[in-house]
Design a protein around this motif. Structure first.
Motif, mmCIF file in Angstrom:
data_model
loop_
_atom_site.group_PDB
_atom_site.id
_atom_site.type_symbol
_atom_site.label_atom_id
_atom_site.label_comp_id
_atom_site.label_asym_id
_atom_site.label_seq_id
_atom_site.Cartn_x
_atom_site.Cartn_y
_atom_site.Cartn_z
ATOM 1 N N PRO A 51 0.701 -1.302 0.062
ATOM 2 C CA PRO A 51 -0.030 0.067 -0.003
ATOM 3 C C PRO A 51 0.847 1.313 0.184
ATOM 4 O O PRO A 51 0.349 2.501 -0.309
ATOM 5 C CB PRO A 51 -0.702 -0.132 1.162
ATOM 6 N N GLN A 52 1.906 1.272 0.643
ATOM 7 C CA GLN A 52 2.987 2.378 0.580
ATOM 8 C C GLN A 52 4.435 1.831 0.473
ATOM 9 O O GLN A 52 4.708 0.589 0.741
ATOM 10 C CB GLN A 52 2.635 3.266 1.755
ATOM 11 N N SER A 53 5.398 2.649 0.265
ATOM 12 C CA SER A 53 6.682 2.238 -0.076
ATOM 13 C C SER A 53 7.385 1.582 0.953
ATOM 14 O O SER A 53 8.338 0.795 1.008
ATOM 15 C CB SER A 53 7.424 3.695 -0.569
ATOM 16 N N ASN A 54 6.820 1.804 2.209
ATOM 17 C CA ASN A 54 7.491 1.263 3.443
ATOM 18 C C ASN A 54 7.021 0.333 4.192
ATOM 19 O O ASN A 54 7.181 -0.081 5.293
ATOM 20 C CB ASN A 54 7.798 2.638 4.594
ATOM 21 N N LEU A 55 5.669 -0.292 3.385
ATOM 22 C CA LEU A 55 5.007 -1.413 4.106
ATOM 23 C C LEU A 55 4.613 -2.344 2.970
ATOM 24 O O LEU A 55 4.252 -2.076 1.872
ATOM 25 C CB LEU A 55 3.707 -0.638 4.322
ATOM 26 N N ASN A 56 4.777 -3.679 3.116
ATOM 27 C CA ASN A 56 4.829 -4.567 2.489
ATOM 28 C C ASN A 56 4.125 -5.957 2.942
ATOM 29 O O ASN A 56 4.756 -6.475 3.934
ATOM 30 C CB ASN A 56 5.797 -4.979 1.594
ATOM 31 N N PHE A 57 3.159 -6.463 2.388
ATOM 32 C CA PHE A 57 2.550 -7.809 2.895
ATOM 33 C C PHE A 57 2.604 -8.679 1.900
ATOM 34 O O PHE A 57 2.399 -8.594 0.443
ATOM 35 C CB PHE A 57 1.061 -7.566 3.350
ATOM 36 N N THR A 58 2.838 -9.965 2.089
ATOM 37 C CA THR A 58 2.525 -11.116 1.319
ATOM 38 C C THR A 58 1.832 -12.312 1.904
ATOM 39 O O THR A 58 1.993 -12.674 3.182
ATOM 40 C CB THR A 58 3.910 -11.728 0.960
#
Length: 812
Positions: A449-456
């Motif tokens: 959702p944003q450059s500093n947050l990532n979900f898999t």
């Protein structure tokens, strides 16, 4: 005066060094791109952008260069720059015309700032070391790795250990799809000959690593990505010739991108070798075909690859007395094992390091394995992407054995009556078959959702169905059994489900946090009869929760530190279940893994140091007991551990010289271990207690060094040296049952050139063990009591002395 001063300062000005800095962003919305690769071509200098998309290259001499930036999913950009002072150069990347193949493996890979230890092996590294030996030998120069070959030359049955952990604890995936055999949990590279010729890159993770699919990773994992398409049509022919009549012939073709959307690639390979060990011959064949549709936001790929192998058995190893040339010891061995005249003569007269106990001409292992993969990736939006795969593996094969003086009762047969007398034994030929199917689905959904947050969110569901059965194809004394009848017949059915969620969060520019939670459920059923005619009915259901957390702190553009804590659980393999006491199942293994490290990367120097502690509960270890084909029995031990430090680095001394080196120093212990010895006099087992002993096959030191010399363009010579410390054959830490440490040296050279009609021609030479070191890389031991005397039998697998492989690779 001014001219004189200028003349004096000119050499200093020419030696002045400057910096290049800037940022890399996405062109449409100007979002910064962290982790983009920035390379100053022809200098060996390179870096990655920070979490804010910034980069810095130091110590750049004055001159004209090409600065290149690449990032997954975006078109690569190049700029010509004249350096006469410090420069600030920005890049705005545009989305690639097609989705790159790298997205297929992203869900199960560690990234630059992941809080785990890993090693990336590039396509160029693989090509430089690919002379036809099995894949483990191509990875031999990576940290903490020890490889072995039954035939002694790296072709045929080979093995790999990472941090002392064997292949059953090394998780292997190909494009995210599990490769490990579901029951034995090993990976058999002999079934995939020359697979390295169809590999784009490999990531080796040591320890638990990130969540992945298939059997749990205890020692490490190999994450393999198959070849990405070339942009232009190509053809390639590779031929290798070497010692022991070793030949490799490979043909590769590819269409390149057709209409910027379609691609087709293929490979056909054949490898044969007589092997270093007597009769240790192999004939290996394989092919790989792949077709893909490349859209701007989606990728559809179909891979079909297959391998067949015919390998003469050399898995019995060499008795210690034969290896040492001990005549009395050999005669004692002949008497103890009641060898007949032919087998005794073979033992006494064979070369000490090449002896093979098998003499029957068809004492071969035969196996065929076919793999089918349907891979799909989709960029759903700027924040969502999807990967999914369907797969099916078909395996079938047998090993054939000539057995002397076998009892009919051991095969469930009545003794035949000849001339009024019962005959109890016969010479016979038997085949033991494995016929299996493995299929399932893997998937991952990525949300950023944003450059500093990532979900898999990812996972898999796989099913295995295996048949184990035996046939008698010839008997000197006829019986009631037909050639096609099965004297034993058993099934193994295994279902494996896992789901994992990963999150990476950067609360500050220099800090990255991650959490990785996996749930895995395994159901395993074994039915029918085993090869010793026991009736089996084993059922087990296991539920595992495998959490991992960690953090990485970026000190500056060149340095970061990390730490992680992981928990992993793993079931035993088929033999552990079959060999367990009646009515019991082996306890699953549990591992607590602590990793911490420091990484630094500069224009001419990069290095990493990692310290780890791997603390086991109920680890399965060998006991000293063996099956009738030499497979070791294992048991749970309550507490054991591995602690160590790993260092890996490279340094460019000048434009002519570069040094690569790594070292793994470790301590590997079992706190309490019970050894079992069969006592034939009492038909019982004697127990011996041991405390704080070394874990078998776990060297305390593995060290590698390489000096690369490039005197002219397109020519390189590498001198390599590797040391592996002593290893014990069992868990008693007894000096009479060990592999001595060894130091082996080799050399590799390559020369590239081209001419009209040929894109590139490479001549390569791999010289192994150039100092002709006599050493053994693997072995086994067992003991028993008979007539009041304790006997220990040690067996070893010697590796080849000085040998070479010469290759000619032509690309059109």
């Amino acid at each position: 005066m001014t001219v004189a001063i200028f003349a004096l300062l000119t050499p200093l000005l020419l030696k002045a060094q400057y910096t290049i800095s800037g940022s890399v962003s996405e062109k449409n919305n100007q979002t910064f791109l962290p982790g983009a690769t920035v390379i100053l071509k022809s200098t060996g200098k390179g870096t990655k952008t920070s979490t804010q998309g910034k980069y810095l290259l130091k110590d750049v001499k004055a001159g004209t260069y090409i600065l290149m930036v690449s990032y997954l999913g975006y078109e690569t950009q190049q700029k010509t720059v004249d350096i006469t002072g410090n420069q600030v150069i920005g890049f705005s990347l545009v989305n690639s015309a097609f989705l790159a193949d790298e997205v297929i493996v992203m869900a199960t890979r560690a990234a630059e700032k992941s809080a785990t230890t890993y090693k990336n092996v590039s396509k160029s590294d693989i090509e430089a070391n690919n002379f036809g030996q099995d894949l483990p030998f191509i990875l031999n120069n990576t940290p903490g790795v020890v490889v072995t070959s039954e035939a002694g030359g790296g072709v045929g049955y080979t093995g790999i250990r990472i941090r002392g952990s064997d292949a059953t604890r090394v998780n292997v995936t190909v494009n995210g799809i599990p490769l490990n055999d579901a029951e034995s949990q090993g990976s058999f590279w002999v079934n995939m000959p020359d697979f390295a010729s169809s590999v784009e890159n490999i990531q080796i993770q040591r320890g638990v690593g990130t969540s992945t699919n298939g059997a749990g990773a205890f020692g490490g994992s190999l994450n393999i990505q198959t070849s990405a398409p070339g942009l232009m049509p190509y053809a390639e022919v590779n031929n290798t010739f070497g010692t022991f009549n070793t030949f490799k012939n490979t043909v590769k073709i590819g269409t390149g991108l057709i209409d910027n959307k379609f691609s087709f690639d293929g490979r056909l390979s054949r490898i044969q070798s007589d092997g270093f060990i007597d009769r240790g011959a192999s004939l290996l064949k394989s092919f790989f075909v792949s077709g893909a549709y490349h859209g701007k936001t989606d990728l559809l790929r179909v891979n079909i690859f297959s391998g067949s192998e015919r390998t003469y058995q050399s898995w019995n190893g060499i008795p210690e007395a034969r290896l040492r040339g001990d005549i009395k010891g050999m005669n004692d061995y002949i008497a103890r094992n009641e060898l007949d005249e032919e087998d005794a003569a073979n033992l006494l007269n064979s070369n000490s390091r090449k002896y093979n106990s098998f003499l029957y001409k068809d004492q071969n292992d035969n196996y065929w394995q076919d793999h089918y993969q349907l891979l799909y990736a989709k960029q759903l939006s700027n924040v969502f992407s999807l990967n999914a795969a369907l797969h099916y593996t078909r395996g079938r094969g047998y090993y054939e054995e000539y057995k002397k003086n076998e009892e009919f009762s051991s095969y469930g047969l009545e003794n035949p009556v000849i001339n009024g007398a019962e005959v109890e034994v016969t010479n016979l030929v038997r085949r033991r078959w494995l016929d299996n199917d493995f299929y399932g689905v893997t998937y991952s959904l990525n949300y950023k959702p944003q450059s500093n947050l990532n979900f898999t969110l990812g996972g898999a569901y796989n099913q295995y169905r295996g048949e184990h059965y035996g046939q008698i194809t010839w008997s000197q004394v006829s019986s009631t059994l037909n050639n096609s009848d099965r004297y034993y017949d058993g099934d193994g059915n295994k279902n494996d489900f896992n789901i994992f969620g990963k999150m990476t969060y950067n609360p500050a520019e220099k800090l990255s946090l991650f959490a990785d939670l996996q749930y895995r459920r395994v159901t395993y059923e074994i039915t029918g009869t085993d090869n010793d005619l026991r009736n089996l009915r084993i059922n087990d259901e296991l539920n595992f929760f495998n959490p991992k957390v960690g953090a990485t702190y970026t000190v500056d553009h060149s340095n970061n530190i990390y730490a992680s804590l992981s928990l992993a659980n793993k079931e035993g393999n088929r033999d552990d279940y079959v060999n367990a006491n009646l009515g019991t199942v082996p306890d699953p293994e549990r591992l607590y893994d602590v990793e911490a490290g420091y990484r630094t990367q500069h224009s001419r120097f990069n290095a990493g140091i990692n310290v780890y502690g791997m603390f086991y509960k109920d680890q399965l270890v060998v006991t000293g007991k063996l099956s009738d084909v030499g497979s070791p029995f294992r048991q749970n031990v309550p507490k054991s551990y591995r602690i160590g430090v790993e260092v890996d680095g490279s340094y460019t001394i000048s434009k002519y010289f570069m040094v690569n080196a790594n070292a793994a120093i470790s301590r590997n212990k079992i706190k309490n271990f019970t050894e079992y010895l069969d006592n034939s006099d009492t038909d019982l087992q004697e127990e011996y207690e041991h405390k704080n002993t070394d874990i078998s096959f776990s060297p305390g030191a593995v060290i590698f060094g390489e000096l690369v010399y490039k005197p002219v363009k397109n020519f390189a010579l590498a001198l390599q040296s590797k040391y592996v410390g002593k290893q014990y054959l069992d868990n008693t830490q007894n000096e009479s049952r060990k592999l001595n440490g060894y130091w082996v040296n080799g050399a590799r050279l390559g020369y590239d050139f081209s001419f009209k009609g040929v894109k590139n021609m490479n001549i390569g030479l791999l010289a192994n063990n150039i100092l002709n070191k006599k050493y053994e890389s693997n072995g086994y031991t067992y003991g028993y009591i008979y007539g009041g005397v304790t006997t220990r039998e040690n067996f070893y697998f010697p590796q080849a002395g000085a040998n070479f492989l010469l290759s000619l690779n032509v690309k059109f």
